[in-house]
Design a protein around this motif. Sequence first.
Motif, PDB file in Angstrom:
ATOM      1  N   HIS A 219      16.477  -1.174   6.632  1.00 34.83           N
ATOM      2  CA  HIS A 219      16.107  -1.426   5.200  1.00 34.83           C
ATOM      3  C   HIS A 219      16.217   0.132   4.819  1.00 34.83           C
ATOM      4  CE1 HIS A 219      12.266  -2.045   3.317  1.00 34.83           C
ATOM      5  NE2 HIS A 219      11.692  -0.671   3.862  1.00 34.83           N
ATOM      6  N   PHE A 220      16.443   1.209   5.148  1.00 37.76           N
ATOM      7  CA  PHE A 220      16.782   2.490   4.574  1.00 37.76           C
ATOM      8  C   PHE A 220      18.257   2.663   3.826  1.00 37.76           C
ATOM      9  CE2 PHE A 220      19.160   6.531   4.550  1.00 37.76           C
ATOM     10  CZ  PHE A 220      18.326   7.318   4.112  1.00 37.76           C
ATOM     11  N   ILE A 221      19.003   1.611   4.043  1.00 33.80           N
ATOM     12  CA  ILE A 221      20.646   1.904   3.599  1.00 33.80           C
ATOM     13  C   ILE A 221      20.230   0.893   2.255  1.00 33.80           C
ATOM     14  CG2 ILE A 221      22.599   0.430   3.464  1.00 33.80           C
ATOM     15  CD1 ILE A 221      22.782   1.398   6.596  1.00 33.80           C
ATOM     16  N   ASP A 222      18.391  -0.068   3.113  1.00 36.11           N
ATOM     17  CA  ASP A 222      18.926  -1.438   1.960  1.00 36.11           C
ATOM     18  C   ASP A 222      17.981  -0.601   0.220  1.00 36.11           C
ATOM     19  OD1 ASP A 222      18.504  -3.612   0.177  1.00 36.11           O
ATOM     20  OD2 ASP A 222      16.776  -3.459   0.479  1.00 36.11           O
ATOM     21  N   GLY A 223      17.214   0.477   1.394  1.00 42.97           N
ATOM     22  CA  GLY A 223      16.457   0.750  -0.104  1.00 42.97           C
ATOM     23  C   GLY A 223      17.023   1.944  -0.644  1.00 42.97           C
TER      24      GLY A 223
ATOM     25  N   ILE B 282       1.040  -0.969  -0.470  1.00 40.91           N
ATOM     26  CA  ILE B 282       0.061  -0.220  -0.032  1.00 40.91           C
ATOM     27  C   ILE B 282       1.285   1.165  -0.026  1.00 40.91           C
ATOM     28  CG2 ILE B 282      -1.839   1.173   1.306  1.00 40.91           C
ATOM     29  CD1 ILE B 282      -2.925  -1.261   2.459  1.00 40.91           C
ATOM     30  N   HIS B 283       2.018   1.476   0.885  1.00 41.43           N
ATOM     31  CA  HIS B 283       2.812   2.242   1.166  1.00 41.43           C
ATOM     32  C   HIS B 283       3.787   1.855   1.514  1.00 41.43           C
ATOM     33  CE1 HIS B 283       4.520   6.764   2.406  1.00 41.43           C
ATOM     34  NE2 HIS B 283       3.345   6.635   1.460  1.00 41.43           N
ATOM     35  N   PRO B 284       5.205   2.605   0.656  1.00 42.67           N
ATOM     36  CA  PRO B 284       6.093   2.447   0.680  1.00 42.67           C
ATOM     37  C   PRO B 284       7.079   2.368   3.199  1.00 42.67           C
ATOM     38  CG  PRO B 284       6.183   4.212  -0.576  1.00 42.67           C
ATOM     39  CD  PRO B 284       5.024   3.452  -0.019  1.00 42.67           C
ATOM     40  N   SER B 285       6.315   3.564   3.811  1.00 44.70           N
ATOM     41  CA  SER B 285       6.694   3.565   4.500  1.00 44.70           C
ATOM     42  C   SER B 285       5.748   1.654   5.830  1.00 44.70           C
ATOM     43  CB  SER B 285       5.680   4.563   5.050  1.00 44.70           C
ATOM     44  OG  SER B 285       4.406   3.993   5.639  1.00 44.70           O
ATOM     45  N   TRP B 286       4.784   1.640   4.890  1.00 41.74           N
ATOM     46  CA  TRP B 286       4.862   0.254   6.245  1.00 41.74           C
ATOM     47  C   TRP B 286       5.987  -0.909   5.898  1.00 41.74           C
ATOM     48  CZ3 TRP B 286       1.186  -1.003   8.998  1.00 41.74           C
ATOM     49  CH2 TRP B 286      -0.115   0.050   9.173  1.00 41.74           C
ATOM     50  N   GLY B 287       7.106  -0.435   5.005  1.00 41.71           N
ATOM     51  CA  GLY B 287       8.722  -1.473   4.833  1.00 41.71           C
ATOM     52  C   GLY B 287       9.074  -1.156   6.729  1.00 41.71           C
ATOM     53  N   TYR B 288       9.095   0.116   6.486  1.00 40.56           N
ATOM     54  CA  TYR B 288       9.799   0.627   7.283  1.00 40.56           C
ATOM     55  C   TYR B 288       9.411   0.404   8.605  1.00 40.56           C
ATOM     56  CZ  TYR B 288      12.684   3.963   5.018  1.00 40.56           C
ATOM     57  OH  TYR B 288      13.517   4.503   3.647  1.00 40.56           O
ATOM     58  N   VAL B 289       8.183   0.094   9.023  1.00 34.50           N
ATOM     59  CA  VAL B 289       7.176  -0.103  10.551  1.00 34.50           C
ATOM     60  C   VAL B 289       7.747  -2.048  10.458  1.00 34.50           C
ATOM     61  CG1 VAL B 289       5.067  -1.153  11.372  1.00 34.50           C
ATOM     62  CG2 VAL B 289       5.446   1.323   9.966  1.00 34.50           C
TER      63      VAL B 289
END
Length: 402
Positions: A396-400, A25-32
């Motif tokens: 996750h941020f570095i991977d992105g 749904i949204h990329p922020s859910w990946g951080y969660v």
Amino acid sequence: MRITATLMLVAMAGLFILSRQYLGIHPSWGYVHAFAEAAMVGGLADWFAVTALFRHPLGVPIPHTAIIPANKDRIADNMAQFLRSNFLIPTVVARRMQNMNIARAAGEFLVQPAKGSQSRIGSGAAELLAGVLESLDPERLGGQVKVGLKAQARKIEISPLLGQMLTTTIADKRHLPLIDALVRWSGLTLEDNEDMVRAMISERANGIIRWTGLDGRLSSSVLDGLYKLLAEVLVDPEHPLRDKIEEGLEQLARDLIHDPQMRAKVERMKNEVLENEAVARWWEGVWERMRAGMIRMARDPDTVLGGQIGSSLAELGEALRDDQRLQTQVNRFARRTAVGVATRYGDQIVQLVSETVRRWDARTLTDRIESAVGRDLQFIRINGTLVGGLVGITIHFIDGLF
């Protein structure tokens, strides 16, 4: 805290499942999702680490778990050695006590008032004294005290003491009232026994004197002469008979101090008095009355003894609190005593610690150490969960980026 840490781990698991449903749904859910996943890993890892210290995780005997129970004896020895090496060294004890004013602290404690007029421990000391006196067998205690006093009295040679007392009394002229009392007593005794004196003179007179009736006049003359002599001695401080009495007393004092025969005679008389059963029974009665009286006075804080204990302790506390010289002496004695104890009994003290810990079963040792550490163990789990989640977000941020 254990429940909080566990609920946080459960919450991370629920968040992981929930965030997985909304990844598209949204990329922020990946951080969660990354946060929850890494938080679960961190929380589980720290749960395993904390649990492995004290027991097998989930009861599974995984190698290198239940570390403390498995090494209980070694921990006991190391703990004892740690105490011996870091605390019970004479130099360490002396250095730590150098700046401690034990005397002042004790003085402030003693003078701190309680609810009544006694000090904080005055009433306790009085109660302790009463309890000790009540718990002891009166007959046995009285016998022990009697035997103890008798043994001490046997060791004391009283003849020189009596001689010194008599010498001092004569030098200070304190014997003069005694001589006056002795003269008066002699006159009263003679007056009460006039008939016996007359009979004795009459019996010793020859038949002619008795036949002529001169024995009565002779008896009266003798009695009158004695009364006159006693009266003269009583009213004349310079009478020769007084000098004779004083010479006799001075000679008696010298004999009590220097004459072996007189000293031996006094010792025999002393031992005869000590062995007298009537004296022993008298002392037992005196001791029992003293014991009962001390119990009553100790129980009653308004009596002399009950209040005196508290007052004495308070006075001692004031001296310890205010007297710098006394504080220095007491602190020096306490420091030397502590150093001596550490030197002589340090090994025995740490051995007591080691043996005590060795006697504990594994569960007891585990529970006591875990309780001593307390909340910090569960904060390890909470921190592991949060730190793990933050690390997950970072990864996750570095991977992105790449």
